[in-house]
Design an enzyme around this catalytic site. Sequence first.
Site, PDB file in Angstrom:
ATOM      1  N   GLY A  43       0.905  -1.676   0.146  1.00  0.00           N
ATOM      2  CA  GLY A  43      -0.104  -0.009   0.113  1.00  0.00           C
ATOM      3  C   GLY A  43       0.741   0.787  -0.273  1.00  0.00           C
ATOM      4  N   ASP A  99       0.629   3.374   4.597  1.00  0.00           N
ATOM      5  CA  ASP A  99      -0.747   4.065   3.919  1.00  0.00           C
ATOM      6  C   ASP A  99      -1.346   4.808   4.522  1.00  0.00           C
ATOM      7  OD1 ASP A  99      -1.815   1.542   4.041  1.00  0.00           O
ATOM      8  OD2 ASP A  99      -2.069   1.059   2.388  1.00  0.00           O
ATOM      9  N   ASP A 102      -5.491   2.496  10.349  1.00  0.00           N
ATOM     10  CA  ASP A 102      -6.437   2.355  10.941  1.00  0.00           C
ATOM     11  C   ASP A 102      -6.840   1.660  12.221  1.00  0.00           C
ATOM     12  OD1 ASP A 102      -9.587   1.226  10.383  1.00  0.00           O
ATOM     13  OD2 ASP A 102      -9.304  -0.873   9.262  1.00  0.00           O
ATOM     14  N   PHE A 151     -14.564   3.108   3.828  1.00  0.00           N
ATOM     15  CA  PHE A 151     -13.078   2.277   2.972  1.00  0.00           C
ATOM     16  C   PHE A 151     -12.971   2.830   1.328  1.00  0.00           C
ATOM     17  CE2 PHE A 151     -11.216  -1.328   0.689  1.00  0.00           C
ATOM     18  CZ  PHE A 151     -10.342  -1.699   1.675  1.00  0.00           C
TER      19      PHE A 151
END
Length: 178
Positions: A43, A99, A102, A151
């Site tokens: 990512g 990246d 979360d 998302f």
Amino acid sequence: MHRDVKTILYSEEEIAKRVAELGAEITRDYRGSKLLCVGILNGSAVFLSDLIRKIELPVRVEFMAASSYGSGAVTSGKVNITHDLNFDIAGWDVLIVEDIIDTGLTLSYVKELLLKRGPKSVKIASIFNKPSRRRTELKAEYTGFDVPDEFIVGYGLDYDNRYRNLPYIGVLRPEIYK
Ligand code: IMP
Ligand code: MG
């Protein structure tokens, strides 16, 4: 805009401006240090390649790969190092380049792992951050944008290994992953 994208959160231009700001900040903070950027594949590839060109210092670049997601949109909570560093980080000022943060589970694991190897310091730069989803104490020293709990894809971020090449960051239509 790609038809699987519901809305664009940040355009290519907005991302480029923010990456330049982060590069300038990192350049100021790491002057005189032995800077090693560790990109977390896959990512971070797009962010990493843009970021290092905005760092006006000698910098070494290495990669690791970690996965916690499989192919879905929900974290499994388990982290696998699928490709480890091929390089001794002892004495280096390590900047992990990611990246998105979360839950924070992936980077907490990676950071702990790297700290055991005797680096001078370990910090984190992530272009995106979803603070509302955090399940650990993890904090990144450098973040580009806080994003809502949706998302997102593009600028290196994928869903099922697609959409990484979109130049902007957008919200994926929920019907794609449901
Ligand atoms: P964490 O361990 O929950 O912090 O997950 C981090 C990893 O999950 C990131 O490196 C991404 O690969 C992936 N991820 C989390 N949220 C998203 C998202 O909204 N879009 C794409 N990938 C995501
Ligand atoms: Mg990732």
